[in-house]
Design an enzyme around this catalytic site. Structure first.
Site, PDB file in Angstrom:
ATOM      1  CB  CYS A 159     -11.511  49.825  25.592  1.00 14.58           C
ATOM      2  SG  CYS A 159     -12.477  49.410  24.137  1.00 14.58           S
ATOM      3  CB  CYS A 353     -21.089  50.174  22.039  1.00 19.00           C
ATOM      4  SG  CYS A 353     -20.056  48.701  21.893  1.00 19.00           S
TER       5      CYS A 353
END
Length: 422
Positions: A159, A353
């Site tokens: 991540c 995102c």
């Protein structure tokens, strides 16, 4: 009556519980088990790290909203999953039986993989609210004792977005304090190039993020394998694209925020046949485990292969929209099973995102997440920064109210001007 247990109450577990209640009705029992007694909106943690948010802004007690929805809540730690007997054992000695189990624990933050790293070592993290508060304390100390800063991600991290976010947010915070000129910054990442993001790049993410780092006077080291951390010093092996080590680096720092590698949480990883070697739950196309078909999993805790083989190991991220899609598929599959049917619903593994950059932001879309893709683009602008702020408030409000609607799909697709995803 069936008993469905949701293990974990984060951005996957809470929506799962609400959707289950909406779809199953009152005749079935739903229980949420979570080690913490509060919900935390993890995407806001980079702001907590510089004092732009605090605990009160992004957390709330789990019990009241779950109770209003007639969902049982157990505040406790599961120490063992007896998958053959459909039973969970808790740290306090209690046990809970289930008909269906939905694992939404998120990851184990494996700081131990790099000696000296983590909040108990010499680096900070923004993975939890507790860690982010400690990162903020370190930030305050940095203001009093300015010096080199390192931001980035360890080997096996999956991540990377929050690391970039925190680098730019920290840069913006230091500039507002007129301290930036005293604090050199370096971005150290296991990615093979800036903007890889664990996705093999998205649109022009490489060029855009390299340009932004230069514009903000942030140097970088890619293909970086951090091997250990000591007080004020990070030891890094840098590799070439041929996977051969190029050099050893010793990087000084006064403050370092490094995202750790992820593994599966202990009680999940210990179930034989449930997980891959790093403890992530193996699932089929319907989000259920092949060996234990009454165990489903969603979110960071599931096994997804890396998008590509990189010189330093990197993992594939699981974004909020993807997690929401997994959860919805699981809920409908459980409904089908209770109706005596076979599951038919599949999650949509698309990466979307909204990344804050302090005073601007970038939106990334990869459809699907694993190449080859139908769509891959990024857009940058002040509107992304504002959209993420608004989304934070929207998501927390919906979770407090017990909303079962698809929050990411309703909000983010609208913000990006996308009607639907195929």
């Amino acid at each position: 009556m069936a008993h469905v247990v949701v293990l974990g109450a984060g951005t996957g577990g809470m929506p799962a519980a609400y959707e289950l209640r909406a779809e199953l009705g009152k005749q079935h029992q739903i229980t949420v088990i979570n080690e913490s007694d509060h919900f935390q909106f993890v995407p806001s943690n980079p702001w907590v790290g510089v004092g732009w948010r605090n605990r009160k802004d992004i957390t709330f007690a789990l019990a009241p909203p779950l109770k209003r929805k007639k969902i049982d809540f157990i505040h406790g730690k599961v120490t063992r999953i007896d998958a053959d007997s459909n039973r969970l054992e808790l740290e306090n000695g209690d046990s809970v039986t289930y008909d269906y189990l939905l694992v939404a624990t998120g990851p184990k933050l494996f700081f131990e993989e790099v000696p000296g790293s983590g909040p108990d070592g010499h680096t900070v993290s923004i993975c939890t609210i507790d860690h982010a508060e400690k990162a903020h304390h370190g930030y305050e100390e940095l203001l009093n004792n300015p010096g080199p800063v390192i931001i980035g991600a360890m080997p096996f991290a999956s991540c990377f977005g929050p690391a970039y976010e925190y680098a730019f947010i920290l840069d913006a915070a230091l500039r507002k304090k007129r301290m930036r000129k005293k604090i050199p910054m370096t971005f150290v990442t296991s990615e093979p190039y800036i903007g890889h993001l664990g996705l093999g790049g998205v649109g022009d993410s490489k060029g855009m993020l390299e340009s932004e780092l230069r514009h903000h006077d942030i140097k970088w080291v890619t293909n970086a394998k951090v091997t250990k951390v000591e007080a004020g010093k990070m030891f890094v092996e840098r590799y070439g694209d041929d996977k051969q080590k190029v050099e050893d680096l010793e990087l000084p720092f006064n403050y370092a925020m490094m995202l750790p590698s992820f593994k599966g949480v202990d009680c999940v990883a210990a179930v034989e046949g449930l997980c891959n070697p790093r403890g992530f739950v193996v699932v089929d196309e319907f989000q259920r485990n092949p060996k234990y078909p009454n165990i489903f999993a969603a979110g960071v805790c599931i096994a997804i292969p890396p998008v590509d083989a990189t010189p330093v190991p990197t993992g594939a991220p699981k974004t909020g929209y993807m997690i929401e899609s997994m959860v919805t598929a699981i809920v409908h599959n459980i409904v089908e099973l209770l109706d005596g049917k076979q599951p038919t619903h599949r999650g949509t593994w698309n990466a979307i995102c909204l990344a804050d950059m302090g005073d601007t932001g970038a939106a990334f879309v990869a459809l699907p997440q694993i190449p080859p893709r139908n769509t891959a683009w990024m857009k940058k602008g002040k509107w992304v920064h504002l959209a993420k702020i608004a989304f934070e408030k929207y998501f927390i409000r919906k979770m407090k109210k017990g909303s079962s609607e698809p929050i990411y799909e309703k909000y983010i697709l609208k913000a990006l001007g996308i009607e639907r995803l195929e």
